[in-house]
Design a protein around this motif. Structure first.
Motif, PDB file in Angstrom:
ATOM      1  N   HIS A   1       0.850  -1.203   0.000  1.00  0.00           N
ATOM      2  CA  HIS A   1       0.000   0.000   0.000  1.00  0.00           C
ATOM      3  C   HIS A   1       0.888   1.257   0.000  1.00  0.00           C
ATOM      4  CE1 HIS A   1      -3.579   2.382   1.583  1.00  0.00           C
ATOM      5  NE2 HIS A   1      -2.573   3.149   1.946  1.00  0.00           N
TER       6      HIS A   1
ATOM      7  N   HIS B   1       1.753   4.425  -2.865  1.00  0.00           N
ATOM      8  CA  HIS B   1       1.808   5.875  -2.589  1.00  0.00           C
ATOM      9  C   HIS B   1       3.116   6.472  -3.116  1.00  0.00           C
ATOM     10  CE1 HIS B   1      -1.862   6.166  -0.441  1.00  0.00           C
ATOM     11  NE2 HIS B   1      -1.462   5.702   0.725  1.00  0.00           N
TER      12      HIS B   1
ATOM     13  N   GLU C   1      -6.112   6.694  -1.543  1.00  0.00           N
ATOM     14  CA  GLU C   1      -6.077   5.645  -0.524  1.00  0.00           C
ATOM     15  C   GLU C   1      -6.769   4.372  -1.019  1.00  0.00           C
ATOM     16  OE1 GLU C   1      -4.325   5.428   1.971  1.00  0.00           O
ATOM     17  OE2 GLU C   1      -3.652   7.492   2.190  1.00  0.00           O
TER      18      GLU C   1
END
Ligand SMILES: [Zn+2]
Length: 329
Positions: free
Chosen positions: A189, A193, A215
């Motif tokens: 995750h 980003h 997100e």
């Protein structure tokens, strides 16, 4: 490597010259990083490319310190992207995730799966172990205390990954599988980003909607990365790890509202949908176990079915109540 075949006596994984940190999770630091880097046969090359073309720091930083998860109101030591596009993860967060993986998995086995098997067979085929249930509940209490207050992990009395009896090795060692997948998910995750979002953060003023979209995208693409590396026949381990990674976040607050992320139940449902969980997947039962712990922790008093038709139906019954309460608030 003699411990692999050890049948009795203490197994101690701690190697002081090779493992940093004070918390028992230190024995898994290297494994966690190895699993991330070698997600699939080409992922380490992707990381090198990200370093060359996106300026991603090739080191993952594990931060050490006897501190709780909470930094200040609403801010936690959860994984993040630090200066110079470096992935940062704190050892207390790793401890916390291992504990929640252990608790959710063992309570699922002992209070959901074994009773179900006994019912199907009409006799006791799997004995319910009250001591294991009690130990898991004690470990949960320690795990949630780490959110606000750091105290030492009682390795003599509580399950942990560093030191345990070979006779009791199954539960901590099976937990390691789910834990490493949960951490792989959170690292992937953050990797999304770094490679896809962070330059926009710096260059543009982003709206709340932009941040929420990023997100959601980070969760989705992280799951896709993991799906690429899944060993056939063992998909359930990866899938349960991802779900446990999201479930662990529930215990930090008494509601699912998030400031800069989609609300927790939406993250959970989104992940479930991408994974396409089958109706009898063990992740439904694990989710119910975690939501029940969360209900008890904050006295949320959800209405639970005593005899649910399936774990999946029980799960959606609770999710519906979470959503109803928010819309009525
Ligand atoms: Zn994020």
């Amino acid at each position: 490597m003699e411990w692999i075949f050890q049948k009795t006596g203490l197994i101690n994984h701690y190697l002081p010259e090779k493992q940093l940190g004070n918390q028992p999770i230190r024995v898994l630091h290297n494994i966690v990083l190895y699993m991330f880097i070698h997600n699939d046969s080409s992922f380490h090359i992707k990381l090198i490319e990200a370093a060359l073309s996106k300026g991603m720091n090739s080191q993952v930083d594990i931060e050490y310190g006897d501190v709780p998860l909470l930094i200040q109101s609403g801010r936690f030591r959860t994984p993040q992207v630090g200066a110079e596009k470096k992935l940062i993860i704190h050892e207390t967060f790793l401890s916390y995730c291992w504990i929640m993986s252990y608790v959710i998995f063992i309570l699922y086995v002992e209070t959901v799966n074994h009773p179900k098997l006994n019912k199907v067979h009409g006799k006791v085929v799997k004995k319910i172990n009250a001591i294991e249930i009690q130990k898991a509940e004690e470990l949960f209490n320690y795990g949630r205390s780490l959110i606000v207050d750091y105290t030492e992990w009682d390795k003599e009395n509580l399950p942990n990954p560093e030191i345990y009896l070979a006779e009791n090795r199954d539960y901590p060692e099976q937990t390691n599988m789910y834990f490493t997948e949960a951490i792989r998910f959170v690292l992937c995750h953050e990797y999304i980003h770094i490679t896809e979002h962070i330059d926009q953060f710096v260059e543009e003023k982003l709206s709340d909607e932009d941040i929420l979209r990023m997100e959601k995208e980070a969760d989705e693409k992280a799951i896709q990365i993991i799906q690429k590396g899944m060993t056939p026949g063992r998909e359930f381990i990866y899938e349960c790890g991802i779900i446990i990674g999201i479930l662990s976040m529930f215990f930090m607050t008494n509601n699912t509202k998030q400031k800069r992320h989609p609300d927790l139940e939406d993250r959970l449902i989104n992940a479930i949908n991408i994974l396409g969980l089958t109706d009898n997947h063990m992740a439904w039962g694990m989710s119910c176990v975690a939501l029940k712990l969360w209900d008890d922790q904050f006295d949320l008093q959800f209405d639970w079915d005593d005899e649910p038709q399936s774990d999946k139906m029980q799960f959606y019954k609770i999710i519906e109540q979470i959503k109803d309460r928010k819309s009525n608030a």
